[in-house]
Design a protein around this motif. Structure first.
Motif, PDB file in Angstrom:
ATOM      1  N   ASN A 264       1.030  -1.223   0.027  1.00  0.00           N
ATOM      2  CA  ASN A 264       0.284   0.207   0.078  1.00  0.00           C
ATOM      3  C   ASN A 264       0.866   1.481  -0.493  1.00  0.00           C
ATOM      4  OD1 ASN A 264      -3.127  -1.541  -0.222  1.00  0.00           O
ATOM      5  ND2 ASN A 264      -2.785  -1.424   2.649  1.00  0.00           N
ATOM      6  N   ILE A 293      -5.795   6.303  -2.372  1.00  0.00           N
ATOM      7  CA  ILE A 293      -6.412   4.962  -1.912  1.00  0.00           C
ATOM      8  C   ILE A 293      -6.830   4.820  -0.407  1.00  0.00           C
ATOM      9  CG2 ILE A 293      -5.333   2.786  -0.597  1.00  0.00           C
ATOM     10  CD1 ILE A 293      -2.759   3.522  -2.527  1.00  0.00           C
ATOM     11  N   THR A 314      -8.043  -1.982  -6.869  1.00  0.00           N
ATOM     12  CA  THR A 314      -6.992  -1.375  -5.651  1.00  0.00           C
ATOM     13  C   THR A 314      -5.723  -2.309  -6.510  1.00  0.00           C
ATOM     14  OG1 THR A 314      -7.838  -1.415  -3.613  1.00  0.00           O
ATOM     15  CG2 THR A 314      -5.206  -1.461  -4.663  1.00  0.00           C
TER      16      THR A 314
END
Length: 334
Positions: A264, A293, A314
């Motif tokens: 991430n 995000i 994602t």
């Protein structure tokens, strides 16, 4: 230094100024993408723009933003750090052990913060020193540290989650200031400090120069070794800060925390416009990337999509960001 070397060094160190207008355009584009996401989820979901949900987004973005700020330093020099998720777990476990000591609440909290930051900083320093000294790919070194840190976290904690932190410490994780989570304000101050370092100091220019040309930095009389070590050390330091925020938010210290956090963080940096090849990027872009995000994850949850679908979407966003980075690199070379 001969004329050719001088020209090479000047190109590396002034490249950021020459690309300033393009950088503004890049960050404006990322900002517009964020605005578009906000509009889409505001129209398609009922509770997206409520005060409670905005607070949730700011809280959820915090840890990834802290890790991504540190990751920006590493990616700017053309490196990568896959260990930050495991470092977060190790730092949290070390801090959890420290905060459980019977030395009084203020001292225990101070020791916990110091222990987390020190553990992350030392591991980051090792990542940078090993990679730079033997000229090894940081991908491999940090992959090894990922396993070392995770194993150490499991060993130190006996594979058990640590609970029962002081109420004063737990309160920090839920504290707000005018509706804004204090933990987010900490992350924002860290981002501002990183922005200052990268844009207003010689060290910041060296990192950009290192990402463009190691030889230019070397010919200019600077130490490539210590620049790399410093970048990875900063990344480890931010992992320690993220561990403290994680503990304060969830009131636990788990040896299995942080799984996937490194991905991430890398995604936030790349989506924010920092080039994987190094030498181009900004903390502002990273901030926007972390918000993209966070907003995407929050909006998809409100839409009722399954965890599997959220992961797929994602992933697609990350792939598109890498493709765009490829074309950005070609554009900036022209």
């Amino acid at each position: 230094m001969n004329v050719e070397a001088t020209g090479l060094a000047q190109t590396a160190f002034t490249g950021r100024k020459k690309l300033s207008f393009k950088s503004v355009l890049r960050e404006a584009g990322i900002g517009l993408a964020l605005v578009a996401l906000v509009i889409i989820f505001s129209v398609t979901t009922e509770h997206f723009l409520t005060a409670n949900n905005i607070t949730n987004i700011l809280t959820q973005v915090t840890i990834n933003l802290v890790l991504a700020v540190g990751m920006t330093f590493v990616i700017l020099i053309g490196g990568i750090d896959l260990s930050v998720g495991s470092l977060l777990a190790l730092c949290a476990v070390v801090a959890g052990k420290a905060i459980s000591l019977d030395v009084g609440v203020p001292m225990a909290i101070s020791l916990a913060v110091l222990a987390a930051v020190l553990a992350g900083t030392v591991c980051g320093l090792l990542n940078g020193a090993i990679s730079a000294f033997w000229a090894l790919p940081s991908f491999i070194i940090t992959l090894g540290m990922l396993n070392v840190a995770r194993g150490a976290a499991l060993h130190i904690s006996d594979a058990r989650t640590i609970y029962s932190f002081p109420s004063e410490f737990n309160a920090f994780g839920s504290m707000t200031l005018y509706g804004i989570p204090v933990v987010f304000l900490v992350a924002l101050m860290l981002a501002l400090l990183a922005w200052f370092v990268l844009t207003r100091t010689v060290f910041g220019r060296l990192l950009y120069g290192l990402g463009n040309s190691e030889e230019a930095v070397r010919l200019a009389g600077h130490s490539v070794f210590w620049c790399k070590v410093a970048a990875f050390t900063i990344c480890g330091f931010t992992a320690g800060i993220a561990a403290i925020i994680y503990m304060a938010r969830l009131n636990i210290s788990s040896p299995i925390a942080g799984v996937g956090f490194e991905l991430n963080a890398i995604a936030a940096v790349i989506i924010g416009g920092t080039s994987l090849s190094g030498g181009r990027g900004s903390v502002l872009g990273t901030l926007l990337g972390a918000f993209i995000i966070g907003v995407l994850a929050n909006g998809l949850i409100l839409l009722g999509l399954s965890d599997f679908m959220r992961q797929m979407i994602t992933g697609v966003v990350i792939i598109v960001a890498v493709i765009l980075d490829h074309y950005r690199a070609k554009y900036t070379r022209n």
